[in-house]
Design an enzyme around this catalytic site. Sequence first.
Site, PDB file in Angstrom:
ATOM      1  N   LYS A 110     -17.699  -5.450   1.740  1.00 18.23           N
ATOM      2  CA  LYS A 110     -16.211  -5.971   1.587  1.00 18.23           C
ATOM      3  C   LYS A 110     -14.702  -5.411   2.902  1.00 18.23           C
ATOM      4  O   LYS A 110     -14.593  -4.299   1.807  1.00 18.23           O
ATOM      5  CB  LYS A 110     -15.420  -6.077   0.676  1.00 18.23           C
ATOM      6  N   GLY A 162     -12.027   4.628  -0.296  1.00 21.10           N
ATOM      7  CA  GLY A 162     -10.570   4.019  -1.077  1.00 21.10           C
ATOM      8  C   GLY A 162      -9.818   5.596  -1.333  1.00 21.10           C
ATOM      9  O   GLY A 162     -10.216   6.533  -1.674  1.00 21.10           O
ATOM     10  N   SER A 163      -9.171   5.034  -2.424  1.00 22.75           N
ATOM     11  CA  SER A 163      -8.349   5.771  -3.486  1.00 22.75           C
ATOM     12  C   SER A 163      -9.427   6.070  -4.516  1.00 22.75           C
ATOM     13  O   SER A 163      -9.936   5.606  -5.012  1.00 22.75           O
ATOM     14  CB  SER A 163      -6.944   4.277  -3.965  1.00 22.75           C
ATOM     15  N   THR A 166      -8.478   3.347  -7.282  1.00 22.30           N
ATOM     16  CA  THR A 166      -9.422   2.449  -7.639  1.00 22.30           C
ATOM     17  C   THR A 166     -11.025   2.717  -7.977  1.00 22.30           C
ATOM     18  O   THR A 166     -12.047   2.427  -8.054  1.00 22.30           O
ATOM     19  CB  THR A 166      -9.688   1.541  -5.793  1.00 22.30           C
ATOM     20  N   GLU A 184     -16.243   7.633  -2.043  1.00 20.92           N
ATOM     21  CA  GLU A 184     -15.446   8.362  -0.835  1.00 20.92           C
ATOM     22  C   GLU A 184     -13.970   7.748  -0.961  1.00 20.92           C
ATOM     23  O   GLU A 184     -13.610   7.174  -0.431  1.00 20.92           O
ATOM     24  CB  GLU A 184     -16.600   7.841   0.017  1.00 20.92           C
ATOM     25  N   CYS A 218      -8.392  10.233   5.531  1.00 24.02           N
ATOM     26  CA  CYS A 218      -9.473  11.093   3.987  1.00 24.02           C
ATOM     27  C   CYS A 218      -9.096  12.844   3.381  1.00 24.02           C
ATOM     28  O   CYS A 218      -8.607  13.682   3.095  1.00 24.02           O
ATOM     29  CB  CYS A 218     -10.570  10.853   3.139  1.00 24.02           C
ATOM     30  N   GLU A 321      -2.000  13.141  -2.443  1.00 22.68           N
ATOM     31  CA  GLU A 321      -2.521  12.838  -1.135  1.00 22.68           C
ATOM     32  C   GLU A 321      -1.431  11.859  -0.369  1.00 22.68           C
ATOM     33  O   GLU A 321      -0.352  11.300  -1.207  1.00 22.68           O
ATOM     34  CB  GLU A 321      -3.555  12.179  -1.036  1.00 22.68           C
ATOM     35  N   GLU A 398     -22.316  10.202   2.466  1.00 25.23           N
ATOM     36  CA  GLU A 398     -22.465   9.749   3.579  1.00 25.23           C
ATOM     37  C   GLU A 398     -23.067  10.243   5.058  1.00 25.23           C
ATOM     38  O   GLU A 398     -23.018  11.602   5.008  1.00 25.23           O
ATOM     39  CB  GLU A 398     -21.289   8.846   3.959  1.00 25.23           C
TER      40      GLU A 398
HETATM   41  P1  NAD Z   1      -7.621   1.471  -2.162  1.00 25.69           P
HETATM   42  O1  NAD Z   1      -8.700   1.794  -2.552  1.00 25.69           O
HETATM   43  O2  NAD Z   1      -6.415   0.283  -2.387  1.00 25.69           O
HETATM   44  O3  NAD Z   1      -8.444   0.605  -1.348  1.00 25.69           O
HETATM   45  C1  NAD Z   1      -9.716   0.557   0.072  1.00 25.69           C
HETATM   46  C2  NAD Z   1     -10.980  -1.274  -0.728  1.00 25.69           C
HETATM   47  O4  NAD Z   1     -11.158  -1.469  -2.376  1.00 25.69           O
HETATM   48  C3  NAD Z   1      -9.810  -2.150   0.028  1.00 25.69           C
HETATM   49  O5  NAD Z   1     -11.090  -3.024   0.120  1.00 25.69           O
HETATM   50  C4  NAD Z   1      -9.321  -2.480  -1.864  1.00 25.69           C
HETATM   51  O6  NAD Z   1      -9.662  -4.078  -1.417  1.00 25.69           O
HETATM   52  C5  NAD Z   1     -11.057  -2.635  -2.968  1.00 25.69           C
HETATM   53  N1  NAD Z   1     -10.402  -2.579  -4.550  1.00 25.69           N
HETATM   54  C6  NAD Z   1      -9.156  -2.046  -4.635  1.00 25.69           C
HETATM   55  N2  NAD Z   1      -8.683  -2.806  -5.609  1.00 25.69           N
HETATM   56  C7  NAD Z   1      -9.833  -1.997  -5.953  1.00 25.69           C
HETATM   57  C8  NAD Z   1     -10.991  -2.838  -7.833  1.00 25.69           C
HETATM   58  N3  NAD Z   1      -9.901  -2.534  -8.280  1.00 25.69           N
HETATM   59  N4  NAD Z   1     -11.965  -2.670  -7.606  1.00 25.69           N
HETATM   60  C9  NAD Z   1     -12.475  -3.143  -5.951  1.00 25.69           C
HETATM   61  N5  NAD Z   1     -12.181  -3.327  -4.830  1.00 25.69           N
HETATM   62  C10 NAD Z   1     -11.065  -2.577  -5.100  1.00 25.69           C
HETATM   63  O7  NAD Z   1      -7.520   2.361  -0.803  1.00 25.69           O
HETATM   64  P2  NAD Z   1      -7.233   2.619   0.592  1.00 25.69           P
HETATM   65  O8  NAD Z   1      -5.282   2.496   0.724  1.00 25.69           O
HETATM   66  O9  NAD Z   1      -7.802   1.760   1.670  1.00 25.69           O
HETATM   67  O10 NAD Z   1      -7.339   3.666   1.638  1.00 25.69           O
HETATM   68  C11 NAD Z   1      -6.725   4.461   1.298  1.00 25.69           C
HETATM   69  C12 NAD Z   1      -7.560   5.517   0.040  1.00 25.69           C
HETATM   70  O11 NAD Z   1      -9.137   6.105   0.578  1.00 25.69           O
HETATM   71  C13 NAD Z   1      -6.896   7.206   0.783  1.00 25.69           C
HETATM   72  O12 NAD Z   1      -6.816   7.300  -0.794  1.00 25.69           O
HETATM   73  C14 NAD Z   1      -8.092   7.501   0.744  1.00 25.69           C
HETATM   74  O13 NAD Z   1      -8.159   9.404   1.081  1.00 25.69           O
HETATM   75  C15 NAD Z   1      -9.310   7.176   1.013  1.00 25.69           C
HETATM   76  N6  NAD Z   1      -9.947   7.385   2.236  1.00 25.69           N
HETATM   77  C16 NAD Z   1     -11.809   8.084   1.731  1.00 25.69           C
HETATM   78  C17 NAD Z   1     -12.698   8.288   2.825  1.00 25.69           C
HETATM   79  C18 NAD Z   1     -13.584   9.149   2.314  1.00 25.69           C
HETATM   80  O14 NAD Z   1     -14.867   8.661   3.139  1.00 25.69           O
HETATM   81  N7  NAD Z   1     -13.959  10.286   1.563  1.00 25.69           N
HETATM   82  C19 NAD Z   1     -12.423   7.583   3.797  1.00 25.69           C
HETATM   83  C20 NAD Z   1     -11.448   6.790   4.050  1.00 25.69           C
HETATM   84  C21 NAD Z   1     -10.049   6.597   3.008  1.00 25.69           C
END
Ligand code: NAD
Length: 424
Positions: A110, A162-163, A166, A184, A218, A321, A398
């Site tokens: 997704k 993601g964050s 989440t 991650e 990130c 962040e 990863e």
């Molecule tokens: P986000 O957490 O808002 O969303 C990430 C993904 O999760 C999206 O696909 C979103 O639709 C989905 N999502 C949101 N709420 C959910 C839920 N309750 N249940 C299941 N899925 C859900 O993050 P973002 O704004 O898309 O990305 C930015 C964040 O990602 C930053 O904090 C960044 O540091 C982090 N990031 C980390 C890495 C890493 O490898 N460590 C890499 C890239 C980004």
Amino acid sequence: MERSSTLLKAARIIQEQREEIATMETINNGKPIFEARMDVDTSWQCLQYYAGLAGSIAGQHTQLPGGSFAYTRREPLGVCVGIGAWNYPFQIACWKSAPALACGNAMVFKPSPCTPISAVMLSEIYSQAGVPRGLFSVVQGGAATGQFLCQHPSVAKVSFTGSVSTGIKIMEMASHGVKPVTLELGGKSPLLVFSDCVLENAVKGALMANFLSQGEVCSNGTRVFVQRDILHAFTKEVVTQTQKIKIGDPLLNDTRMGALINHPHLKRVLSFVAQAKEQGAEVLCGGEAYVPDDPKLSSGFYMSPCVLGNCEDSMTCVKEEIFGPVMSILPFDTEEEALGRANSTCFGLAGGVFTRDLQRAHRVVAGLQAGTCFINNYNVTPVELPFGGYKMSGFGRENGRAAIAYYSQLKTVYVEMGNVESVF
Ligand code: NAD
């Protein structure tokens, strides 16, 4: 070997479609095309890497008393869910699917609703390469779709990028099915610049650590700790180089900073700059919404890359962040002090050190509480190396051989070569 040759075919198709994928990624995400091309390259490299490993995934044999023996089988988990962020949409889809498929799993991916397109391109490429129907599927949607996938009883594992907030929810949902997760998450990584560094390299490193992909990275080293005796020279050069960054149409080859992901995010990043000023930081350059000369770009979400001076560890811009092009410069005096302050965070994704002193370099990275550390460089992430976080930046890895363990499970098989010696 069959998985390997299919992944190699897919890698070749990605190489052939490099320009098309990079263009789509740039249009979708806003990052400059030169970076999108680099992302596509680390994507097909990832497929090649796991194609190379696929045939070597194996268990172990152990000899036991009386001729009996045991062996282990490294088996796939089943259906793995990949959930991606919007900052590296194609790369994240590849970094998750390649090891998953190499280990014999299926993946339902997704992408972020902000960047839904390139994952679909990947699924088409996998089909063309001969990946059986249904082995890599893309499901579009936001949080509700993500929740549905995490809670689905047929799902064996969730790999999430993601964050932190989440990530916590994902872990909670997965815990109900006792499903393994790879997380991650975000970061607020430190970069330690010692006065014995090669200043020119440290300046380049600080820019690489902050301004790739509009700062939406990130692993960014957003807390730049600089030893006091070079603070002035370092800051001056960082500001000079930051002001030279060409902002504009991300589809042009010489653009070095494109547009942020969307308007709410731009507003959020700018509000961090405003708050930093209120808390006493000095804006040394940038930090403003930017309107390029080209009228067709006038409604884009651009901002000028920002360097903040006069920062203190307690400021919001230093603690949270920001996920935008905002660097905070923090002076320090001693190695011990810098290390203590660098580790004084709930995050632990990455960290870096610039110094000519070999012993100090290794001592400092040994002390950094971070999953990926860089000595005399920053934000270099070859697919051969494991990538992932410490502390609240997540767990699991990863890339590298390490990822195999996170996309497979180990079965132990005991083989009796004698008669059963029953106690009954
Ligand atoms: P986000 O957490 O808002 O969303 C990430 C993904 O999760 C999206 O696909 C979103 O639709 C989905 N999502 C949101 N709420 C959910 C839920 N309750 N249940 C299941 N899925 C859900 O993050 P973002 O704004 O898309 O990305 C930015 C964040 O990602 C930053 O904090 C960044 O540091 C982090 N990031 C980390 C890495 C890493 O490898 N460590 C890499 C890239 C980004």
